[in-house]
Enzyme design. Structure first.
Site, PDB file in Angstrom:
ATOM      1  N   ARG A  30     -14.153 -35.453  -8.735  1.00  0.00           N
ATOM      2  CA  ARG A  30     -12.913 -35.157  -8.015  1.00  0.00           C
ATOM      3  C   ARG A  30     -11.702 -35.329  -8.934  1.00  0.00           C
ATOM      4  O   ARG A  30     -11.638 -36.282  -9.716  1.00  0.00           O
ATOM      5  CB  ARG A  30     -12.787 -36.055  -6.779  1.00  0.00           C
ATOM      6  N   ASP A  31     -10.765 -34.392  -8.798  1.00  0.00           N
ATOM      7  CA  ASP A  31      -9.532 -34.451  -9.589  1.00  0.00           C
ATOM      8  C   ASP A  31      -8.744 -35.691  -9.166  1.00  0.00           C
ATOM      9  O   ASP A  31      -8.617 -36.009  -7.983  1.00  0.00           O
ATOM     10  CB  ASP A  31      -8.699 -33.181  -9.354  1.00  0.00           C
ATOM     11  N   ILE A  32      -8.199 -36.389 -10.135  1.00  0.00           N
ATOM     12  CA  ILE A  32      -7.463 -37.632  -9.878  1.00  0.00           C
ATOM     13  C   ILE A  32      -6.131 -37.354  -9.164  1.00  0.00           C
ATOM     14  O   ILE A  32      -5.571 -38.249  -8.517  1.00  0.00           O
ATOM     15  CB  ILE A  32      -7.250 -38.394 -11.217  1.00  0.00           C
ATOM     16  N   ASN A  88      -7.851 -22.622 -16.276  1.00  0.00           N
ATOM     17  CA  ASN A  88      -6.667 -22.539 -17.126  1.00  0.00           C
ATOM     18  C   ASN A  88      -7.101 -22.513 -18.586  1.00  0.00           C
ATOM     19  O   ASN A  88      -7.984 -23.265 -18.984  1.00  0.00           O
ATOM     20  CB  ASN A  88      -5.752 -23.741 -16.876  1.00  0.00           C
ATOM     21  N   VAL A  97      -5.919 -30.538 -20.278  1.00  0.00           N
ATOM     22  CA  VAL A  97      -7.043 -31.264 -20.891  1.00  0.00           C
ATOM     23  C   VAL A  97      -7.888 -30.276 -21.697  1.00  0.00           C
ATOM     24  O   VAL A  97      -8.453 -29.328 -21.127  1.00  0.00           O
ATOM     25  CB  VAL A  97      -7.908 -31.971 -19.821  1.00  0.00           C
ATOM     26  N   HIS A 101     -12.873 -26.592 -18.202  1.00  0.00           N
ATOM     27  CA  HIS A 101     -13.156 -27.052 -16.833  1.00  0.00           C
ATOM     28  C   HIS A 101     -12.754 -25.988 -15.835  1.00  0.00           C
ATOM     29  O   HIS A 101     -11.819 -25.228 -16.055  1.00  0.00           O
ATOM     30  CB  HIS A 101     -12.424 -28.373 -16.528  1.00  0.00           C
TER      31      HIS A 101
HETATM   32  P1  AMP Z   1      -5.715 -28.521 -16.431  1.00  0.00           P
HETATM   33  O1  AMP Z   1      -4.234 -28.565 -16.164  1.00  0.00           O
HETATM   34  O2  AMP Z   1      -6.366 -27.238 -16.008  1.00  0.00           O
HETATM   35  O3  AMP Z   1      -6.044 -28.918 -17.848  1.00  0.00           O
HETATM   36  O4  AMP Z   1      -6.340 -29.614 -15.465  1.00  0.00           O
HETATM   37  C1  AMP Z   1      -6.566 -30.921 -15.821  1.00  0.00           C
HETATM   38  C2  AMP Z   1      -6.837 -31.687 -14.553  1.00  0.00           C
HETATM   39  O5  AMP Z   1      -7.429 -32.922 -14.876  1.00  0.00           O
HETATM   40  C3  AMP Z   1      -5.577 -31.998 -13.725  1.00  0.00           C
HETATM   41  O6  AMP Z   1      -5.685 -31.399 -12.438  1.00  0.00           O
HETATM   42  C4  AMP Z   1      -5.581 -33.526 -13.660  1.00  0.00           C
HETATM   43  O7  AMP Z   1      -5.137 -34.020 -12.416  1.00  0.00           O
HETATM   44  C5  AMP Z   1      -7.036 -33.861 -13.910  1.00  0.00           C
HETATM   45  N1  AMP Z   1      -7.278 -35.179 -14.469  1.00  0.00           N
HETATM   46  C6  AMP Z   1      -6.634 -35.782 -15.498  1.00  0.00           C
HETATM   47  N2  AMP Z   1      -7.160 -36.997 -15.741  1.00  0.00           N
HETATM   48  C7  AMP Z   1      -8.177 -37.174 -14.852  1.00  0.00           C
HETATM   49  C8  AMP Z   1      -9.105 -38.225 -14.576  1.00  0.00           C
HETATM   50  N3  AMP Z   1      -9.112 -39.360 -15.294  1.00  0.00           N
HETATM   51  N4  AMP Z   1      -9.988 -38.058 -13.565  1.00  0.00           N
HETATM   52  C9  AMP Z   1      -9.993 -36.921 -12.831  1.00  0.00           C
HETATM   53  N5  AMP Z   1      -9.153 -35.885 -13.042  1.00  0.00           N
HETATM   54  C10 AMP Z   1      -8.246 -36.011 -14.030  1.00  0.00           C
END
Ligand code: AMP
Ligand code: ZN
Length: 115
Positions: A30-32, A88, A97, A101
Site C-alpha cells: 500500500r502507498d504510504i 509515471n 521513486v 512501479h
Molecule cells: P511516483 O511519484 O510514481 O514515483 O510514486 C512514488 C510513490 O511512492 C508515491 O505515491 C509515494 O507516496 C510512495 N511512497 C514513498 N515512500 C513510500 C513508502 N515508504 N511506502 C509506501 N509508499 C511510499
C-alpha cells in the site's frame, strides 16, 4: 538489489510496508500517502529504474505486472466500480521513486484523466 533504492529495500523487507501480494518476481504494497481508498504499488523485485530501461524482451514482465494489478483490483473489491493504473516515467512524468512501479488507484470517483 540496489542498496540505496527505497523500493528495493521495501521488497527485501528491510523497510516495513503494508504488503498485499508477493511472488518470485513481484511485490505489491500500500502507498504510504494514498490518493484514494485503494492505492497500491506493484513493483518488480529486480531493480529497474523506469519504463525507459525495459527492453523488448521484457514485454512479458510488463504484461504480468498489469495482470497482477487486475487481480489485486478484484481482491480489493474495486474491479466492478473501476480503477486506474498509473505508470509515471521520469521527472516530467511525475516519477519520484526511481524503481519501476505501477500504481493501482480506486475506491472513489477519480477526477480528471491525464496530468
Ligand atoms: P511516483 O511519484 O510514481 O514515483 O510514486 C512514488 C510513490 O511512492 C508515491 O505515491 C509515494 O507516496 C510512495 N511512497 C514513498 N515512500 C513510500 C513508502 N515508504 N511506502 C509506501 N509508499 C511510499
Ligand atoms: Zn530498486
Amino acid at each position: 538489489m540496489v542498496e540505496e533504492c527505497l523500493f528495493c529495500r521495501i521488497a527485501s523487507g528491510e523497510i516495513r510496508s503494508d504488503v498485499i501480494y508477493q511472488d518470485d518476481e513481484f511485490f505489491a504494497f500500500r502507498d504510504i500517502n494514498p490518493q484514494a481508498p485503494t492505492h497500491v504499488l506493484i513493483i518488480p523485485i529486480t531493480h529497474v529504474d523506469s519504463l525507459n530501461e525495459i527492453s523488448d524482451q521484457q514485454e512479458n514482465l510488463m504484461g504480468r505486472m498489469v495482470i497482477i494489478a487486475k487481480k489485486l483490483a478484484e481482491k480489493e473489491g474495486i474491479a466492478k466500480s473501476g480503477y486506474r493504473l498509473v505508470l509515471n516515467c521520469g521527472s516530467e512524468g511525475g516519477q519520484v521513486v526511481p524503481h519501476l512501479h505501477l500504481h493501482l488507484i480506486g475506491g472513489r470517483k477519480l477526477n480528471g484523466k491525464i496530468g
